[in-house]
Design an enzyme around this catalytic site. Structure first.
Site, PDB file in Angstrom:
ATOM      1  N   GLU A 118      81.562  91.722  54.844  1.00  0.00           N
ATOM      2  CA  GLU A 118      80.816  91.716  53.580  1.00  0.00           C
ATOM      3  C   GLU A 118      79.722  90.657  53.656  1.00  0.00           C
ATOM      4  OE1 GLU A 118      83.770  90.540  50.701  1.00  0.00           O
ATOM      5  OE2 GLU A 118      85.196  92.013  51.450  1.00  0.00           O
ATOM      6  N   LYS A 120      77.886  87.385  52.676  1.00  0.00           N
ATOM      7  CA  LYS A 120      78.357  86.175  52.015  1.00  0.00           C
ATOM      8  C   LYS A 120      77.284  85.735  51.021  1.00  0.00           C
ATOM      9  CE  LYS A 120      80.395  81.674  52.892  1.00  0.00           C
ATOM     10  NZ  LYS A 120      79.552  80.877  51.992  1.00  0.00           N
ATOM     11  N   ASP A 122      75.277  83.765  48.250  1.00  0.00           N
ATOM     12  CA  ASP A 122      75.061  82.344  48.069  1.00  0.00           C
ATOM     13  C   ASP A 122      75.007  82.014  46.582  1.00  0.00           C
ATOM     14  OD1 ASP A 122      74.806  79.811  48.896  1.00  0.00           O
ATOM     15  OD2 ASP A 122      72.718  79.961  49.531  1.00  0.00           O
ATOM     16  N   TYR A 229      84.789  90.331  45.069  1.00  0.00           N
ATOM     17  CA  TYR A 229      85.133  90.524  46.478  1.00  0.00           C
ATOM     18  C   TYR A 229      86.634  90.452  46.754  1.00  0.00           C
ATOM     19  CZ  TYR A 229      84.569  85.380  46.416  1.00  0.00           C
ATOM     20  OH  TYR A 229      84.640  84.044  46.114  1.00  0.00           O
ATOM     21  N   LYS A 317      78.262  82.197  59.465  1.00  0.00           N
ATOM     22  CA  LYS A 317      77.023  81.676  58.891  1.00  0.00           C
ATOM     23  C   LYS A 317      75.820  82.127  59.699  1.00  0.00           C
ATOM     24  CE  LYS A 317      78.448  78.994  55.504  1.00  0.00           C
ATOM     25  NZ  LYS A 317      78.013  77.636  55.393  1.00  0.00           N
ATOM     26  N   CYS A 411      40.139  66.803  38.049  1.00  0.00           N
ATOM     27  CA  CYS A 411      40.408  68.168  38.507  1.00  0.00           C
ATOM     28  C   CYS A 411      39.658  68.447  39.803  1.00  0.00           C
ATOM     29  CB  CYS A 411      39.976  69.152  37.416  1.00  0.00           C
ATOM     30  SG  CYS A 411      40.100  70.866  37.948  1.00  0.00           S
ATOM     31  N   CYS A 414      36.834  71.321  38.615  1.00  0.00           N
ATOM     32  CA  CYS A 414      35.755  71.047  37.652  1.00  0.00           C
ATOM     33  C   CYS A 414      35.518  69.558  37.438  1.00  0.00           C
ATOM     34  CB  CYS A 414      36.056  71.730  36.321  1.00  0.00           C
ATOM     35  SG  CYS A 414      37.401  70.938  35.423  1.00  0.00           S
ATOM     36  N   CYS A 429      44.685  69.919  33.973  1.00  0.00           N
ATOM     37  CA  CYS A 429      43.264  69.826  33.703  1.00  0.00           C
ATOM     38  C   CYS A 429      43.079  70.393  32.298  1.00  0.00           C
ATOM     39  CB  CYS A 429      42.490  70.665  34.721  1.00  0.00           C
ATOM     40  SG  CYS A 429      40.778  70.920  34.228  1.00  0.00           S
ATOM     41  N   CYS A 434      37.424  75.428  32.840  1.00  0.00           N
ATOM     42  CA  CYS A 434      37.504  75.187  34.284  1.00  0.00           C
ATOM     43  C   CYS A 434      37.533  76.526  35.013  1.00  0.00           C
ATOM     44  CB  CYS A 434      38.763  74.372  34.582  1.00  0.00           C
ATOM     45  SG  CYS A 434      39.117  74.164  36.324  1.00  0.00           S
TER      46      CYS A 434
HETATM   47  S1  IVH Z   1      86.312  85.612  50.269  1.00  0.00           S
HETATM   48  C1  IVH Z   1      90.088  82.979  50.600  1.00  0.00           C
HETATM   49  N1  IVH Z   1      84.102  87.021  50.237  1.00  0.00           N
HETATM   50  O1  IVH Z   1      82.182  81.822  50.110  1.00  0.00           O
HETATM   51  C2  IVH Z   1      88.804  83.646  50.797  1.00  0.00           C
HETATM   52  N2  IVH Z   1      83.959  84.706  49.741  1.00  0.00           N
HETATM   53  O2  IVH Z   1      83.455  79.478  51.794  1.00  0.00           O
HETATM   54  C3  IVH Z   1      87.982  83.629  49.607  1.00  0.00           C
HETATM   55  N3  IVH Z   1      81.716  83.945  49.179  1.00  0.00           N
HETATM   56  O3  IVH Z   1      83.838  79.948  47.737  1.00  0.00           O
HETATM   57  C4  IVH Z   1      86.574  83.937  49.815  1.00  0.00           C
HETATM   58  N4  IVH Z   1      80.724  85.881  49.379  1.00  0.00           N
HETATM   59  O4  IVH Z   1      82.351  81.735  46.803  1.00  0.00           O
HETATM   60  C5  IVH Z   1      84.646  85.806  50.076  1.00  0.00           C
HETATM   61  N5  IVH Z   1      82.253  88.391  50.208  1.00  0.00           N
HETATM   62  C6  IVH Z   1      82.788  87.189  50.036  1.00  0.00           C
HETATM   63  C7  IVH Z   1      82.028  86.073  49.674  1.00  0.00           C
HETATM   64  C8  IVH Z   1      82.649  84.838  49.541  1.00  0.00           C
HETATM   65  C9  IVH Z   1      80.554  84.605  49.087  1.00  0.00           C
HETATM   66  C10 IVH Z   1      81.862  82.492  48.943  1.00  0.00           C
HETATM   67  C11 IVH Z   1      82.961  82.181  47.976  1.00  0.00           C
HETATM   68  C12 IVH Z   1      83.752  81.063  48.572  1.00  0.00           C
HETATM   69  C13 IVH Z   1      82.971  80.706  49.794  1.00  0.00           C
HETATM   70  C14 IVH Z   1      83.933  80.443  50.925  1.00  0.00           C
END
Ligand code: IVH
Length: 613
Positions: A118, A120, A122, A229, A317, A411, A414, A429, A434
């Protein structure tokens, strides 16, 4: 004055709520809206109006509750029934291969498991607790063991259902990510810049700052999204694997990420991880990696957890999008409302696959806070595809010949002396004549945030401005075919198209026109308030600061800005010229008598010369 609710009203409210719920599900979960935003808003407004008239018919699960309740004085601390763990990280293909090896060793098998991968997201993790199918509590992750009660804030997020679509006995603890997408983030920062407020550094901070607001009404005004998730304990669920669980959550009305995939080999997982890395900048939201999970719940259980993270999942990551380069110079840009924005000119460098030579610095205060000097080696970063930013100078690399950055006092365009209002970080300004402000104003007027004139993009407005064909807003409506057709790359066809597009915008909604004029602090929302209150431009132009202040939702600063704008002789000229050119805004018609309310109308047939809207 509240009359006795008639059964007709309660039925109608129930009908509206059902409609709104279905449309929210189509939009947020199925990603397949079947009505326009405008139509949705009409249903919503109708519900609000009826509930205002008959408050005794308001239920806690009404979509109208999304506007946010009373402010809290603090967040309650609530222990998680099952701790919210974090994830171990992988930074390379090798790390992911090693993850599989560890699993196989631990399970003492050579039989490779299936995986789910999935994006991840942010944002920030939240837990939604449903009791008997109703949302009862929402918690932040906190330290993993105790979170903060953000129920009132989470209720304002449209993608979080109040009621699950299937009855579920007892508690269901859903976990997922609250985040802000790139568009929502850009819009929020634009608004904050406009208001002279501190900008959020990235969507993650914006999401966190918006959710952790004691006043849920503020959260309601922020474009927060949610994707589920997982669940904290999957014991009593129909699903036996992560992939099936996600499908099941969707049938319950919980939005999940449709970029999720299931694979039978770790090699395919790695391929997908690279694919996500490739497309991350095209996604509407920031992701900082991928999460790989063992699919089977039986295997997940056997693998169990370590102290802070499960053994069955890993966060893969993406490589950091940071780099160091040299700060060559600082240029100062003049915005539409005169705001002076410093822009860092950098020695060009590749960051995350993109050549970067400019970075935003927002305001002088940021330069001072970061202690930047010209000639510094600086750390820059790109978060998602937002404009690159200067993180900090690399002090160790200083040679001693770096130059202090001195804020301009006049400015750059102008040369008018600059001004700074109390409590604002932005320098301006004040000269509304301007050249830079005029050009920016024109660009804004024709842009999507303004009247949205098709074909008259920034590049062309700049060209027409340079050639002195366009000098001020009304000139747009006096443009001649030949003036456009002679532009490089244009011809008769494009010129005719743009002129047609301009003609089509001669009867804009009043609120649209107000937002397009680029008055300080007047965005879409305030413009709508003004339209609702005044109906005509003439009435508006005659109002004074006191009149504006009496409108609910308009504060001191906005009232002052409006009064200044409408008393400026230049504004008077613009408005008179627009009127003479037959540019006349319209206001929305409202059934103030209420005689039509509660009735349903069905229109059939087709329209030949008009669109459905
Ligand atoms: S599963 C025990 N799935 O990543 C596992 N986490 O470092 C629980 N996050 O704090 C996490 N997308 O906020 C999972 N598809 C995803 C995610 C996800 C973002 C974040 C989550 C968690 C952090 C883990």
């Amino acid at each position: 004055m509240s009359s006795k609710p008639h059964v007709k009203h309660s039925e109608h409210i129930a009908w509206l709520k059902k409609q709104l719920e279905e449309h929210a599900y189509n939009y947020h979960v199925l990603d397949n809206p079947t009505i326009s935003d405008g139509e949705y808003d009409m249903l919503f407004q109708e519900l609000l109006r009826l509930e205002e008239e008959f408050p005794e018919l308001i239920t806690p699960d009404s979509p109208s509750r999304r506007v946010g309740g009373a402010p809290l004085d603090k967040f309650d601390q609530v222990p998680h029934r099952i701790p919210m763990l974090s994830l171990e990280n992988a930074f390379s293909d090798d790390d992911i291969m090693e993850f599989e090896n560890r699993l196989l060793r631990y399970l003492n098998t050579s039989e490779k498991p299936d995986y789910v991968i999935e994006p991840k997201l942010d944002g920030l993790a939240v837990e939604l607790i449903y009791r008997d199918g109703k949302l009862s509590q929402a918690l932040t992750r906190g330290d993993g063991f105790t979170g903060e009660d953000v129920t009132a804030q989470v209720q304002t997020i449209a993608a979080v259902p109040f009621t699950l679509r299937e009855p579920i006995d007892g508690a269901l603890e859903v976990r997922g990510e609250v985040f802000m997408d790139k568009e929502g983030f850009a819009g929020l920062n634009l608004q904050r810049k406009h208001n002279g407020e501190q900008l959020f550094a990235n969507p993650r901070n914006a999401a966190a700052g918006s959710l952790r607001q004691l006043n849920p009404k503020i959260t309601a005004g922020r474009a927060l999204r949610f994707l589920a998730y997982g669940v904290s304990a999957a014991d009593d669920l129909a699903a036996t694997s992560q992939y099936d669980l996600l499908i099941y959550l969707k049938t319950l009305g919980l939005p999940t990420n449709d970029l999720t995939r299931r694979y039978t080999s770790i090699e395919d997982v790695i391929k997908r991880y690279r694919e996500l890395q490739e497309i991350r900048h095209e996604l509407p939201y920031d992701i900082d990696g991928a999460v790989v999970k063992v699919d089977s719940f039986i295997l997940q259980k056997r693998l169990g957890n370590k102290a802070r993270a499960p053994r069955w999942a890993i966060a893969c990551k993406f490589p950091a999008t940071q780099a160091t380069t040299r700060l060559i110079d600082i240029r100062y840009q003049v915005g539409r409302t005169g705001a002076i924005t410093p822009v860092a000119v950098l020695e060009p460098i590749h960051v995350g696959g993109v050549l970067v030579s400019r970075a935003t610095l927002h305001n002088q205060e940021e330069i001072d806070r970061k202690g930047l000097r010209i000639g510094d080696t600086v750390l820059i970063q790109r978060a998602g595809d937002v404009i690159p930013e200067v993180v900090k100078p690399v002090i160790e690399k200083r040679q001693g010949n770096e130059k202090e950055i001195i804020a301009p006092t006049t400015c750059p365009v102008c040369h008018h002396p600059l001004a700074k209002n109390d409590g604002e970080v932005v320098t301006r300004c004040p000269n509304t004549l301007c050249e830079a402000q005029k050009l920016r104003g024109l660009i804004h007027f024709t842009s999507k945030a303004g009247l949205d004139i098709d074909g008259l993009g920034k590049k062309y407005v700049e060209k027409l401005f340079q050639e002195k064909i366009l000098r001020d807003i009304p000139d747009i409506f006096t443009l001649q075919h030949d003036q456009l057709a002679q532009l490089p790359g244009w011809g008769d066809t494009s010129a005719a198209k743009v002129l047609q597009a301009i003609r089509e915008k001669k009867k804009p909604r009043l609120s649209r026109l107000l937002a397009a004029l680029g008055i300080r602090f007047i965005g879409e929302t305030t413009a709508a308030l003004l339209e609702h209150h005044f109906h005509t431009l003439t009435a508006l132009a005659q109002a004074d600061q006191e009149d504006f202040l009496h409108i609910d939702g308009i504060g001191e600063r906005t009232a002052q800005s409006l009064a200044e704008y409408f008393s400026d002789p230049r504004t008077r000229t613009i408005l008179q010229r627009l009127e003479a050119l037959d540019v006349s805004p319209t206001a929305e018609l409202r059934d103030t008598s209420g005689k039509l309310s509660g009735l349903h109308f069905l229109f059939t047939g087709s329209l030949h010369s008009l669109s459905r809207d």
